[in-house]
Scaffold this motif. Structure first.
Motif, PDB file in Angstrom:
ATOM      1  N   LYS A 188      78.680  47.214  24.098  1.00 31.97           N
ATOM      2  CA  LYS A 188      79.692  47.799  23.235  1.00 31.97           C
ATOM      3  C   LYS A 188      80.676  48.203  24.147  1.00 31.97           C
ATOM      4  N   GLY A 189      80.655  48.243  25.339  1.00 33.68           N
ATOM      5  CA  GLY A 189      81.606  48.742  26.430  1.00 33.68           C
ATOM      6  C   GLY A 189      81.566  50.294  26.542  1.00 33.68           C
ATOM      7  N   TYR A 190      80.407  50.886  26.335  1.00 26.90           N
ATOM      8  CA  TYR A 190      80.327  52.148  26.771  1.00 26.90           C
ATOM      9  C   TYR A 190      79.939  52.286  28.204  1.00 26.90           C
ATOM     10  N   VAL A 191      80.391  53.415  29.010  1.00 25.72           N
ATOM     11  CA  VAL A 191      79.827  53.431  30.360  1.00 25.72           C
ATOM     12  C   VAL A 191      78.423  53.894  30.281  1.00 25.72           C
ATOM     13  N   ILE A 192      77.601  53.312  31.197  1.00 24.01           N
ATOM     14  CA  ILE A 192      76.268  53.645  31.152  1.00 24.01           C
ATOM     15  C   ILE A 192      75.868  54.656  32.522  1.00 24.01           C
ATOM     16  N   ARG A 193      75.181  55.850  32.111  1.00 24.33           N
ATOM     17  CA  ARG A 193      74.904  56.899  33.009  1.00 24.33           C
ATOM     18  C   ARG A 193      73.244  56.185  33.814  1.00 24.33           C
ATOM     19  N   LYS A 194      73.481  56.058  34.891  1.00 25.60           N
ATOM     20  CA  LYS A 194      72.604  55.325  35.792  1.00 25.60           C
ATOM     21  C   LYS A 194      71.224  56.221  36.297  1.00 25.60           C
ATOM     22  N   ALA A 195      70.152  55.773  36.025  1.00 24.90           N
ATOM     23  CA  ALA A 195      69.040  56.513  36.437  1.00 24.90           C
ATOM     24  C   ALA A 195      69.019  56.147  38.065  1.00 24.90           C
ATOM     25  N   LYS A 196      68.580  56.971  38.588  1.00 25.44           N
ATOM     26  CA  LYS A 196      68.315  56.742  40.001  1.00 25.44           C
ATOM     27  C   LYS A 196      66.719  57.087  40.195  1.00 25.44           C
ATOM     28  N   GLY A 197      65.888  55.977  40.533  1.00 24.51           N
ATOM     29  CA  GLY A 197      64.759  56.379  40.737  1.00 24.51           C
ATOM     30  C   GLY A 197      63.753  56.448  39.493  1.00 24.51           C
ATOM     31  N   ASN A 198      64.329  56.128  38.333  1.00 21.17           N
ATOM     32  CA  ASN A 198      63.662  56.305  37.013  1.00 21.17           C
ATOM     33  C   ASN A 198      62.848  57.473  36.766  1.00 21.17           C
ATOM     34  N   PRO A 199      63.368  58.725  37.150  1.00 18.83           N
ATOM     35  CA  PRO A 199      62.674  60.040  36.525  1.00 18.83           C
ATOM     36  C   PRO A 199      62.299  60.086  35.229  1.00 18.83           C
ATOM     37  N   SER A 200      61.225  60.469  34.875  1.00 16.02           N
ATOM     38  CA  SER A 200      60.772  60.394  33.325  1.00 16.02           C
ATOM     39  C   SER A 200      61.059  61.854  32.691  1.00 16.02           C
ATOM     40  N   THR A 201      61.222  62.812  33.382  1.00 15.02           N
ATOM     41  CA  THR A 201      61.611  63.920  32.704  1.00 15.02           C
ATOM     42  C   THR A 201      62.688  64.770  33.493  1.00 15.02           C
ATOM     43  N   LEU A 202      63.484  65.438  32.663  1.00 11.33           N
ATOM     44  CA  LEU A 202      64.686  66.338  33.619  1.00 11.33           C
ATOM     45  C   LEU A 202      63.923  66.919  34.687  1.00 11.33           C
ATOM     46  N   ARG A 203      62.906  67.756  34.369  1.00 12.76           N
ATOM     47  CA  ARG A 203      62.536  68.533  35.711  1.00 12.76           C
ATOM     48  C   ARG A 203      62.220  67.713  36.734  1.00 12.76           C
ATOM     49  N   GLN A 204      61.657  66.429  36.658  1.00 15.31           N
ATOM     50  CA  GLN A 204      61.285  65.674  37.523  1.00 15.31           C
ATOM     51  C   GLN A 204      62.651  65.207  38.387  1.00 15.31           C
ATOM     52  N   ALA A 205      63.527  64.947  37.615  1.00 14.57           N
ATOM     53  CA  ALA A 205      64.762  64.503  37.989  1.00 14.57           C
ATOM     54  C   ALA A 205      65.422  65.338  38.872  1.00 14.57           C
ATOM     55  N   GLN A 206      65.426  66.700  38.410  1.00  9.23           N
ATOM     56  CA  GLN A 206      66.009  67.951  38.954  1.00  9.23           C
ATOM     57  C   GLN A 206      65.277  68.152  40.332  1.00  9.23           C
ATOM     58  N   ASP A 207      64.020  67.907  40.240  1.00 11.08           N
ATOM     59  CA  ASP A 207      63.090  68.398  41.597  1.00 11.08           C
ATOM     60  C   ASP A 207      63.407  67.353  42.536  1.00 11.08           C
ATOM     61  N   SER A 208      63.769  66.264  42.265  1.00  5.03           N
ATOM     62  CA  SER A 208      64.000  65.014  43.173  1.00  5.03           C
ATOM     63  C   SER A 208      65.254  65.170  43.731  1.00  5.03           C
ATOM     64  N   GLY A 209      66.120  66.039  43.178  1.00  5.66           N
ATOM     65  CA  GLY A 209      67.571  65.954  43.484  1.00  5.66           C
ATOM     66  C   GLY A 209      68.420  65.197  42.947  1.00  5.66           C
ATOM     67  N   SER A 210      67.994  64.336  42.178  1.00  2.00           N
ATOM     68  CA  SER A 210      68.836  63.361  41.119  1.00  2.00           C
ATOM     69  C   SER A 210      68.578  63.727  39.963  1.00  2.00           C
ATOM     70  N   THR A 211      69.674  63.746  39.281  1.00  3.69           N
ATOM     71  CA  THR A 211      69.417  63.932  37.683  1.00  3.69           C
ATOM     72  C   THR A 211      69.372  62.721  36.968  1.00  3.69           C
ATOM     73  N   GLY A 212      69.813  61.488  37.663  1.00  5.98           N
ATOM     74  CA  GLY A 212      69.504  60.293  37.128  1.00  5.98           C
ATOM     75  C   GLY A 212      70.019  59.989  35.650  1.00  5.98           C
ATOM     76  N   ALA A 213      69.289  59.453  34.880  1.00  9.66           N
ATOM     77  CA  ALA A 213      69.582  59.290  33.573  1.00  9.66           C
ATOM     78  C   ALA A 213      69.881  60.324  32.784  1.00  9.66           C
ATOM     79  N   TYR A 214      69.416  61.772  33.140  1.00  5.68           N
ATOM     80  CA  TYR A 214      69.822  62.832  32.707  1.00  5.68           C
ATOM     81  C   TYR A 214      71.301  63.342  33.248  1.00  5.68           C
ATOM     82  N   GLY A 215      71.539  62.953  34.196  1.00  4.00           N
ATOM     83  CA  GLY A 215      72.894  63.413  34.884  1.00  4.00           C
ATOM     84  C   GLY A 215      74.068  62.513  34.405  1.00  4.00           C
ATOM     85  N   MET A 216      74.979  62.567  35.136  1.00  4.28           N
ATOM     86  CA  MET A 216      76.535  62.064  34.791  1.00  4.28           C
ATOM     87  C   MET A 216      76.980  60.977  35.625  1.00  4.28           C
ATOM     88  N   MET A 217      75.980  60.550  36.693  1.00  5.06           N
ATOM     89  CA  MET A 217      76.511  59.434  37.572  1.00  5.06           C
ATOM     90  C   MET A 217      76.481  58.130  36.688  1.00  5.06           C
TER      91      MET A 217
END
Ligand SMILES: Cc1cc2nc3c(=O)[nH]c(=O)nc-3n(C[C@H](O)[C@H](O)[C@H](O)COP(=O)(O)OP(=O)(O)OC[C@H]3O[C@@H](n4cnc5c(N)ncnc54)[C@H](O)[C@@H]3O)c2cc1C
Length: 327
Positions: free
Chosen positions: A256-285
């Protein structure tokens, strides 16, 4: 301003962009904001905003956006009210073209929002914020003990109608066909609600009222007959269009033309993402390292000023961290 390499360029000037500008300015990143010729975003179209925290008496949409702007400028954000016409995110530093000039930046925040798909006739536009709305969570409260129509046949139309039944006495869904795009469960929920009725195969062709909505004119698509319905409000729920034309081919967009926030390394939880230094799908990259996104341009679900501002804050903090890590 043109030749200088910027830390961050922010595109947009709604709650998301101006919150990002505030945070990045206070982090001394000297953000350059391209706010667009129509600066201020969607709230410039409305009158009373009563659900933005911190304003217990409510505040007019344009007045709220003036405050956002003033606060960001106070800390040094540079705001240019010109449209960005092209970007090049394929090479670093990134290039942003605005007002026929080219600007270079280490990072960019896309906060260009989404526009309501309105029906498109003059009386509708004239009465936005005076009975015409596109946001039941924002405006349902104003229709206590009143009658309203909702235009549309998708899930969002059903959702808007159900939200409105908490306040309005009668909610009529007007849909141009006799079949709905909405999911079965949403249609069933709407049908089960005693306050909701349907007018099908029909279109709203005009909104009536001088200073506020007093009715709508409806045309039957089968026989062309018209009728007027006495109502106090019209909610248009036929979708939104994200302002992403200039980002096509630059960052990944959904269907539909919305920008996709892109997961890096597919973290499955926010904590996992933050621990790995990439907020991925939970972040705004986005799909491009160094290009971030905030607000209704990626969020087709909540679509509120306060959530857009929240996303703006998140994007700005991530930009700050990301720039630090680039050194
Ligand atoms: C009539 C109406 C009433 C509403 N009432 C409420 C309410 O009471 N409470 C609430 O919480 N929410 C309300 N909303 C929703 C709220 O306005 C949005 O959720 C919010 O404004 C989204 O903020 P944003 O920063 O993501 O984008 P937007 O507000 O859409 O701002 C995006 C900005 O980017 C600019 N832009 C786009 N393309 C470019 C470009 N190429 N270059 C430069 N600039 C560009 C646009 O001109 C616009 O100014 C309402 C919306 C509408 C339409």
């Amino acid at each position: 301003m043109e030749s200088q390499l910027r830390n961050v360029i922010i595109i947009g000037s709604g709650p998301a962009a101006l919150t990002a500008a505030l945070y990045n300015a206070r982090a001394d990143l000297k953000p350059l904001v391209f706010g667009g010729a129509r600066w201020g975003g969607q709230l410039m179209l409305t009158t009373d905003v009563e659900n933005y925290p911190g304003f217990p008496e409510g505040i007019l949409g344009p007045a709220l956006m003036e405050k956002f702007r003033h606060q960001a400028e106070r800390f040094g954000a540079e705001i240019a009210t010109v449209d960005v016409t092209a970007v090049d995110f394929t090479k670093k530093p990134f290039t942003v073209i605005a007002g026929n000039k080219s600007y270079k930046s280490k990072s960019v925040i896309i906060a260009t929002g989404a526009e309501t798909n309105w029906l498109g006739f003059p009386n509708e536009q004239r009465l936005i914020g005076r009975g015409v709305s596109s946001c039941a969570p924002c405006d349902a409260w104003f229709f206590k003990d009143k009658k309203v129509v909702v235009v549309g046949g998708g899930d969002s139309a059903m959702e808007e109608a159900l939200t409105l039944t908490k306040f309005a006495t009668e909610v009529t869904i007007i849909h141009r066909r006799d079949e709905f795009r909405a999911s079965k469960i949403m249609i069933e929920r709407a049908r089960a609600n005693k306050k909701i009725s349907f007018i099908l195969n029909s279109e709203v062709v005009d909104v009536l009222g001088k200073d506020k909505v007093s009715g709508v004119k409806i045309k039957n698509n089968n026989d062309g007959a018209t009728q007027e319905l006495v109502v106090d409000g019209m909610f248009v729920a036929i979708g939104h269009s994200p302002a992403t034309e200039i980002f096509k081919g630059q960052v990944e967009l959904d269907e539909k033309g919305y920008v996709i926030r892109k997961a890096k390394g597919n973290p499955s939880t926010l904590r996992q993402a933050q621990d790995s230094g990439s907020t991925g799908a939970y972040g705004m990259m986005t799909s491009v390292e160094g290009i971030f996104v905030a607000g209704d341009v990626h969020d087709y679900h909540y679509k509120q000023a306060v959530t857009a501002a929240g996303y703006g804050c998140m994007a700005a903090l991530e930009v700050e961290k990301w720039l630090e890590n680039q050194r």
